[in-house]
Design a protein around this motif. Structure first.
Motif, short mmCIF file in Angstrom:
data_model
loop_
_atom_site.label_atom_id
_atom_site.label_comp_id
_atom_site.label_asym_id
_atom_site.label_seq_id
_atom_site.Cartn_x
_atom_site.Cartn_y
_atom_site.Cartn_z
N VAL A 4 0.86 -1.18 0.00
CA VAL A 4 0.00 0.00 0.00
C VAL A 4 0.89 1.23 0.00
O VAL A 4 1.87 1.28 0.75
CB VAL A 4 -0.91 0.02 1.24
CG1 VAL A 4 -1.70 1.31 1.30
CG2 VAL A 4 -1.84 -1.17 1.24
N ALA A 5 0.54 2.22 -0.80
CA ALA A 5 1.29 3.48 -0.82
C ALA A 5 0.36 4.63 -0.43
O ALA A 5 -0.73 4.78 -0.98
CB ALA A 5 1.87 3.73 -2.21
N GLN A 6 0.81 5.40 0.53
CA GLN A 6 0.13 6.64 0.89
C GLN A 6 1.16 7.74 0.62
O GLN A 6 2.07 7.95 1.40
CB GLN A 6 -0.31 6.62 2.35
CG GLN A 6 -1.42 5.64 2.62
CD GLN A 6 -1.89 5.66 4.07
OE1 GLN A 6 -1.77 4.67 4.78
NE2 GLN A 6 -2.43 6.78 4.50
N PRO A 7 1.03 8.42 -0.51
CA PRO A 7 2.10 9.29 -0.98
C PRO A 7 2.33 10.55 -0.15
O PRO A 7 3.38 11.16 -0.24
CB PRO A 7 1.66 9.65 -2.41
CG PRO A 7 0.19 9.47 -2.40
CD PRO A 7 -0.09 8.36 -1.45
N THR A 20 -9.17 15.07 0.87
CA THR A 20 -8.85 13.81 0.21
C THR A 20 -7.55 13.29 0.78
O THR A 20 -6.58 14.04 0.87
CB THR A 20 -8.71 13.98 -1.32
OG1 THR A 20 -9.95 14.44 -1.85
CG2 THR A 20 -8.33 12.65 -1.97
N VAL A 21 -7.53 12.03 1.15
CA VAL A 21 -6.31 11.35 1.57
C VAL A 21 -6.09 10.20 0.59
O VAL A 21 -6.95 9.34 0.42
CB VAL A 21 -6.41 10.83 3.01
CG1 VAL A 21 -5.09 10.18 3.43
CG2 VAL A 21 -6.78 11.94 3.97
N LYS A 22 -4.92 10.19 -0.05
CA LYS A 22 -4.69 9.29 -1.17
C LYS A 22 -4.13 7.93 -0.74
O LYS A 22 -3.36 7.83 0.22
CB LYS A 22 -3.74 9.95 -2.18
CG LYS A 22 -4.32 11.18 -2.83
CD LYS A 22 -3.34 11.80 -3.80
CE LYS A 22 -3.95 13.06 -4.42
NZ LYS A 22 -2.98 13.74 -5.31
N CYS A 23 -4.52 6.90 -1.51
CA CYS A 23 -4.05 5.55 -1.26
C CYS A 23 -4.03 4.78 -2.58
O CYS A 23 -5.02 4.79 -3.31
CB CYS A 23 -4.97 4.84 -0.26
SG CYS A 23 -4.66 3.07 -0.07
N THR A 24 -2.93 4.13 -2.89
CA THR A 24 -2.87 3.18 -4.00
C THR A 24 -2.35 1.85 -3.46
O THR A 24 -1.66 1.82 -2.45
CB THR A 24 -1.97 3.67 -5.15
OG1 THR A 24 -0.66 3.89 -4.64
CG2 THR A 24 -2.51 4.95 -5.76
N TYR A 25 -2.69 0.78 -4.16
CA TYR A 25 -2.37 -0.54 -3.63
C TYR A 25 -1.85 -1.46 -4.73
O TYR A 25 -2.03 -1.19 -5.92
CB TYR A 25 -3.62 -1.16 -2.98
CG TYR A 25 -4.68 -1.47 -4.00
CD1 TYR A 25 -5.62 -0.51 -4.37
CD2 TYR A 25 -4.73 -2.71 -4.65
CE1 TYR A 25 -6.57 -0.77 -5.33
CE2 TYR A 25 -5.68 -2.97 -5.61
CZ TYR A 25 -6.59 -1.99 -5.96
OH TYR A 25 -7.53 -2.25 -6.92
N SER A 26 -1.24 -2.54 -4.30
CA SER A 26 -0.82 -3.60 -5.20
C SER A 26 -1.11 -4.92 -4.53
O SER A 26 -0.71 -5.15 -3.38
CB SER A 26 0.68 -3.48 -5.50
OG SER A 26 1.13 -4.58 -6.26
#
Lengths: 115, 116
Positions: A4-7, A20-26
């Motif tokens: 998980v990435a929280q930039p 907005t709080v961002k999150c991308t995942y793999s």
């Protein structure tokens, strides 16, 4: 391996503005996605989750999050920020298959709402 | 009320001492986890368990050990505490997804350990 990435380490928003709080995942396969909030000297509190179905999920305290499969994102949002929303926010993922019981967290984003 | 409890909340202890951090849950969950949280806030999974007599090491290597003799209890032990063990330790539990239970993990309040 899932991740998980929280930039953003820190997000500052004026009270009353949208946040907005961002999150991308793999992850391999379909994801289960979660947002948690942590107040000082406390454990993590569950806010909301995406399991399946509607991409927009609503949670506690007026928060919502949108699952975007093509962008592998799960950003946390709120239309109007409150000072009491100031806290540490964690995004988490696990793979949606039996046998993978590990829940992986992002590094956290400190949200500060400015009065 | 179903919940997850950690004791103690705060612990200051000398180097070389043996300590056990307690974690108990009353929700009947099979899965339990221990996370170590840095002062800079990142969470690292150090141990997890699928059920009684099941324990696995997590993503971050830890000198601590765990046991799962009863479903509701998942204690963490440090045989010889060192200053590098100073951290916050969070315990969590969750249900298996295929039993129709909730998939999210529930967390205890944490134990803040300081080794001097």
């Amino acid at each position: 391996a899932q991740s998980v990435a929280q930039p953003e380490d820190q997000v500052n928003v004026a009270e009353g503005n949208p946040l907005t709080v961002k999150c991308t995942y793999s992850v391999s396969g379909n994801p289960y996605l979660f947002w948690y909030v942590q107040y000082p000297n406390r454990g993590l509190q569950f806010l909301l989750k995406y399991i399946t179905g509607d991409n927009l999920v609503k949670g506690s305290y007026g928060f919502e999050a949108e699952f975007n499969k093509s962008q592998t994102s799960f950003h946390l949002k709120k239309p109007s920020a409150l000072v009491s929303d100031s806290a540490l926010y964690f995004c988490a993922v696990r793979a949606a298959n039996f046998g993978n019981e590990k829940l992986t967290f992002g590094t956290g984003t400190r949200l500060t709402i400015i009065p | 009320e179903a919940d997850i409890y950690q004791t103690p909340r705060y612990l200051v202890i000398g180097t070389g001492k043996k300590i056990t951090l307690e974690c108990s849950q009353t929700m009947g969950h099979d899965k339990m986890y221990w996370y170590q949280q840095d002062p800079g806030m990142e969470l690292h999974l150090i141990h997890y368990s699928y059920g009684v007599n099941s324990t696995e090491k997590g993503d971050l290597s830890s000198e601590s050990t765990v046991s799962r003799i009863r479903t509701e209890h998942f204690p963490l032990t440090l045989e010889s505490a060192r200053p590098s063990h100073t951290s916050q330790y969070l315990c969590a539990s969750s249900e298996y997804w295929d039993r129709g239970g909730n998939t999210e993990a529930f967390f205890g309040q944490g134990t803040r350990l300081t080794v001097v």
